[in-house]
Design a protein around this motif. Structure first.
Motif, PDB file in Angstrom:
ATOM      1  N   ASP A   1       0.858  -1.187   0.000  1.00 44.17           N
ATOM      2  CA  ASP A   1       0.000   0.000   0.000  1.00 44.17           C
ATOM      3  C   ASP A   1       0.893   1.236   0.000  1.00 44.17           C
ATOM      4  OD1 ASP A   1      -1.741   2.111   0.481  1.00 44.17           O
ATOM      5  OD2 ASP A   1      -3.054   0.916   1.748  1.00 44.17           O
ATOM      6  N   PRO A   2       1.161   1.822  -1.174  1.00 41.92           N
ATOM      7  CA  PRO A   2       2.092   2.951  -1.249  1.00 41.92           C
ATOM      8  C   PRO A   2       1.608   4.216  -0.547  1.00 41.92           C
ATOM      9  CG  PRO A   2       1.014   2.599  -3.360  1.00 41.92           C
ATOM     10  CD  PRO A   2       0.630   1.436  -2.491  1.00 41.92           C
ATOM     11  N   VAL A   3       0.302   4.323  -0.292  1.00 38.72           N
ATOM     12  CA  VAL A   3      -0.216   5.490   0.420  1.00 38.72           C
ATOM     13  C   VAL A   3      -0.118   5.286   1.930  1.00 38.72           C
ATOM     14  CG1 VAL A   3      -2.228   6.948   0.822  1.00 38.72           C
ATOM     15  CG2 VAL A   3      -1.766   6.064  -1.477  1.00 38.72           C
ATOM     16  N   LYS A   4      -0.556   4.162   2.394  1.00 41.10           N
ATOM     17  CA  LYS A   4      -0.574   3.884   3.832  1.00 41.10           C
ATOM     18  C   LYS A   4       0.827   3.772   4.412  1.00 41.10           C
ATOM     19  CE  LYS A   4      -2.403   0.541   7.182  1.00 41.10           C
ATOM     20  NZ  LYS A   4      -3.201  -0.695   7.343  1.00 41.10           N
ATOM     21  N   TYR A   5       1.743   3.164   3.654  1.00 43.64           N
ATOM     22  CA  TYR A   5       3.059   2.844   4.206  1.00 43.64           C
ATOM     23  C   TYR A   5       4.177   3.704   3.624  1.00 43.64           C
ATOM     24  CZ  TYR A   5       0.793  -1.380   5.994  1.00 43.64           C
ATOM     25  OH  TYR A   5      -0.036  -2.266   6.645  1.00 43.64           O
ATOM     26  N   ASP A   6       3.857   4.846   3.000  1.00 42.48           N
ATOM     27  CA  ASP A   6       4.916   5.629   2.353  1.00 42.48           C
ATOM     28  C   ASP A   6       5.979   6.100   3.343  1.00 42.48           C
ATOM     29  OD1 ASP A   6       3.119   7.372   3.547  1.00 42.48           O
ATOM     30  OD2 ASP A   6       3.413   8.962   2.067  1.00 42.48           O
ATOM     31  N   VAL A   7       5.558   6.646   4.481  1.00 40.74           N
ATOM     32  CA  VAL A   7       6.515   7.149   5.467  1.00 40.74           C
ATOM     33  C   VAL A   7       7.321   6.004   6.078  1.00 40.74           C
ATOM     34  CG1 VAL A   7       6.768   8.358   7.658  1.00 40.74           C
ATOM     35  CG2 VAL A   7       5.126   9.192   5.967  1.00 40.74           C
ATOM     36  N   LYS A   8       6.635   4.917   6.415  1.00 41.03           N
ATOM     37  CA  LYS A   8       7.321   3.777   7.023  1.00 41.03           C
ATOM     38  C   LYS A   8       8.329   3.170   6.050  1.00 41.03           C
ATOM     39  CE  LYS A   8       5.052   1.303   9.936  1.00 41.03           C
ATOM     40  NZ  LYS A   8       4.118   0.359  10.602  1.00 41.03           N
ATOM     41  N   TYR A   9       7.938   3.096   4.775  1.00 43.71           N
ATOM     42  CA  TYR A   9       8.862   2.540   3.779  1.00 43.71           C
ATOM     43  C   TYR A   9      10.102   3.416   3.638  1.00 43.71           C
ATOM     44  CZ  TYR A   9      10.966   1.990  -0.806  1.00 43.71           C
ATOM     45  OH  TYR A   9      11.877   1.861  -1.823  1.00 43.71           O
ATOM     46  N   GLN A  10       9.902   4.717   3.510  1.00 46.58           N
ATOM     47  CA  GLN A  10      11.050   5.604   3.328  1.00 46.58           C
ATOM     48  C   GLN A  10      11.957   5.610   4.546  1.00 46.58           C
ATOM     49  OE1 GLN A  10      10.479   9.254   0.829  1.00 46.58           O
ATOM     50  NE2 GLN A  10       8.339   8.955   1.359  1.00 46.58           N
ATOM     51  N   ALA A  11      11.370   5.559   5.733  1.00 47.71           N
ATOM     52  CA  ALA A  11      12.189   5.530   6.946  1.00 47.71           C
ATOM     53  C   ALA A  11      12.991   4.237   7.049  1.00 47.71           C
ATOM     54  CB  ALA A  11      11.294   5.684   8.174  1.00 47.71           C
ATOM     55  N   SER A  12      12.453   3.152   6.509  1.00 46.04           N
ATOM     56  CA  SER A  12      13.126   1.854   6.602  1.00 46.04           C
ATOM     57  C   SER A  12      14.161   1.655   5.496  1.00 46.04           C
ATOM     58  CB  SER A  12      12.091   0.725   6.526  1.00 46.04           C
ATOM     59  OG  SER A  12      11.118   0.853   7.539  1.00 46.04           O
ATOM     60  N   ALA A  13      13.825   2.055   4.265  1.00 46.70           N
ATOM     61  CA  ALA A  13      14.659   1.721   3.111  1.00 46.70           C
ATOM     62  C   ALA A  13      15.685   2.779   2.745  1.00 46.70           C
ATOM     63  CB  ALA A  13      13.758   1.443   1.904  1.00 46.70           C
ATOM     64  N   GLN A  14      15.353   4.048   2.915  1.00 47.04           N
ATOM     65  CA  GLN A  14      16.244   5.094   2.425  1.00 47.04           C
ATOM     66  C   GLN A  14      17.598   5.149   3.117  1.00 47.04           C
ATOM     67  OE1 GLN A  14      14.898   9.027   1.558  1.00 47.04           O
ATOM     68  NE2 GLN A  14      13.027   8.328   0.566  1.00 47.04           N
ATOM     69  N   PRO A  15      17.716   4.805   4.414  1.00 50.53           N
ATOM     70  CA  PRO A  15      19.058   4.785   4.998  1.00 50.53           C
ATOM     71  C   PRO A  15      20.024   3.882   4.236  1.00 50.53           C
ATOM     72  CG  PRO A  15      17.412   4.704   6.725  1.00 50.53           C
ATOM     73  CD  PRO A  15      16.672   4.579   5.432  1.00 50.53           C
ATOM     74  N   PHE A  16      19.542   2.765   3.705  1.00 48.52           N
ATOM     75  CA  PHE A  16      20.408   1.861   2.946  1.00 48.52           C
ATOM     76  C   PHE A  16      20.779   2.473   1.594  1.00 48.52           C
ATOM     77  CE2 PHE A  16      18.050  -0.828   5.887  1.00 48.52           C
ATOM     78  CZ  PHE A  16      19.077  -1.556   6.468  1.00 48.52           C
ATOM     79  N   LEU A  17      19.857   3.225   0.993  1.00 47.88           N
ATOM     80  CA  LEU A  17      20.166   3.875  -0.279  1.00 47.88           C
ATOM     81  C   LEU A  17      21.233   4.950  -0.101  1.00 47.88           C
ATOM     82  CD1 LEU A  17      17.819   4.795  -3.133  1.00 47.88           C
ATOM     83  CD2 LEU A  17      19.264   6.596  -2.219  1.00 47.88           C
ATOM     84  N   VAL A  18      21.120   5.760   0.946  1.00 51.76           N
ATOM     85  CA  VAL A  18      22.106   6.833   1.134  1.00 51.76           C
ATOM     86  C   VAL A  18      23.461   6.272   1.558  1.00 51.76           C
ATOM     87  CG1 VAL A  18      20.339   8.557   1.632  1.00 51.76           C
ATOM     88  CG2 VAL A  18      21.348   7.311   3.516  1.00 51.76           C
TER      89      VAL A  18
END
Length: 416
Positions: free
Chosen positions: A387-404
């Motif tokens: 659910d890209p709307v419901k979990y957008d913040v949770k996804y970015q908080a979880s995945a983006q540290p690995f991308l950076v």
């Protein structure tokens, strides 16, 4: 009672002149901006007209027929009858005093300070100003400066270099990213009136003149710091200043008509990705070393991953984008297809960079990058693809540290 607000010398802070001032500042755009008004019917608040009569002789029932009108109704009272009548009102005179919709649970003060969804309603003007700059968006820019400094191979852990890097981070994060976010909220006020009417500008929590003053202060502050960094670094050509100026122009044409790059999902999101990944990297590398063509190409390729990250934020705005005719990728392709475009852009880009590092004879850096891609894919399936709307913040908080972290691995690889 009206409070006294600071004004910038020589600059008008009326909403009608913001476009012409910025267009004059960026001469490439000309001065063709017109006055901005809330004229779109899609942005006018729809109310439900209720007309009810309380009948004490009819088992105390309340009868409520309904129909819709376009404007907020005035209310008149009599002793035994409540009548609500529609009135014709110019939409330019309608200013929201309070949010139409509030975040669930009253909102979070922490979210308010970070400028993210679920923020509490705030009356303190300095907190509202901070909210408009969206501090949650600063870390990628700050990290980009770190990556650029690392890629230069000339950063040393001494007081002078640390001070230069911190000043460059302030320029990239609070000043120019704050300028970009405030400017974007200004030009998105009609969309926010539909999607997030409780945000500071559409809710009336901050005045139009205060928003315009903030835009100018952050822009001029960021450009001033960029010029100072060029002098400090002893540059013959003020490259940091021109990078800052170019980024500011990109931010303007991304948000403002007539170009308004964000109207096109591909161009707008790539511009946003380049702003978050390439520009701060270039500034950090130019400050401490030399910005080379191969680094420019590599970081622009990495910006495709930034395009994917930008798409994540488009899902929450589908309703407003449709109403105003903006062709974001979720609107153009549908949410189901757009979410796969999003994760594909993020993952394929990083896999390509890992392949480049492997081909350049740096297998350990390539393996490290691959190891950082794996948890991102896991979180995509766990949150975003569900659910890209419901979990957008949770996804970015979880995945983006690995991308950076992957960005830093790539920067260290290019420095050797």
């Amino acid at each position: 009672m009206h409070s006294h607000r600071p004004r910038l010398a020589g600059l008008s802070t009326t909403p009608e002149t913001l476009d012409s001032q910025l267009a004059g500042f960026f001469p490439l755009l000309g001065a063709s901006k017109g006055k901005r008004k809330f004229e779109s019917l899609q942005c006018r608040p729809y109310s439900t007209l209720l007309s009810g009569v309380y009948n004490s002789n009819n088992n105390n029932h309340l009868r409520l027929p309904t129909h819709s009108v376009l404007t907020p109704p005035p209310v008149s009272f009599t002793r035994r009858r409540l009548t609500i009548r529609a009135a014709d009102t110019d939409t330019n005179e309608v200013k929201s005093k309070a949010p139409d919709k509030a975040p669930a649970g009253g909102g979070s003060s922490f979210n308010q300070l970070l400028g993210i969804k679920g923020a509490a309603q705030e009356t303190d003007k300095w907190k509202i100003r901070l909210q408009l700059t969206k501090p949650v968006t600063w870390p990628p820019l700050v990290w980009g400066v770190v990556c650029g400094a690392a890629a230069s191979g000339n950063f040393h852990w001494n007081l002078e270099d640390v001070a230069k890097s911190i000043l460059c981070m302030i320029m990239s994060g609070p000043c120019l990213t704050g300028y970009t976010q405030t400017l974007n909220d200004w030009y998105d006020r009609e969309i926010d009136a539909i999607n997030e009417p409780y945000r500071p500008i559409p809710s009336g929590a901050i005045s139009e003149n205060e928003v315009i003053s903030q835009i100018w202060l952050l822009l001029l502050g960021g450009l001033g710091i960029a010029g100072l960094l060029d002098v400090w670094a002893g540059h013959d050509f003020p490259i940091v200043f021109y990078l800052a100026l170019g980024g500011s122009l990109l931010s303007y044409i991304y948000s403002a008509p007539p170009l308004k790059l964000k109207q096109n999902g591909w161009i707008g999101n790539f511009a946003l990705g380049a702003s978050y990944i390439s520009l701060p990297w270039w500034a950090g590398q130019a400050l401490f070393g030399t910005l080379t063509p191969d680094i420019v190409v590599l970081t622009l390729l990495y910006s495709i991953a930034g395009l994917g990250i930008a798409i994540v934020n488009d899902f929450k705005s589908i309703e407003g984008d449709k109403a105003l005719g903006l062709q974001s990728l979720p609107v153009a392709f549908g949410a189901e297809t757009a979410k796969w475009i999003c994760v594909g852009a993020i993952d394929i880009t990083q896999l390509s960079i890992a392949g480049y590092l492997l081909g350049a004879g740096k297998p350990y850096y390539a393996l490290a990058l691959l190891a950082l891609i794996v948890p991102q894919v896991v979180f995509q399936f766990q949150y975003f693809l569900k659910d890209p709307v419901k979990y957008d913040v949770k996804y970015q908080a979880s995945a983006q540290p690995f991308l950076v972290l992957g960005l830093l691995v790539t920067a260290l690889a290019t420095s050797h």
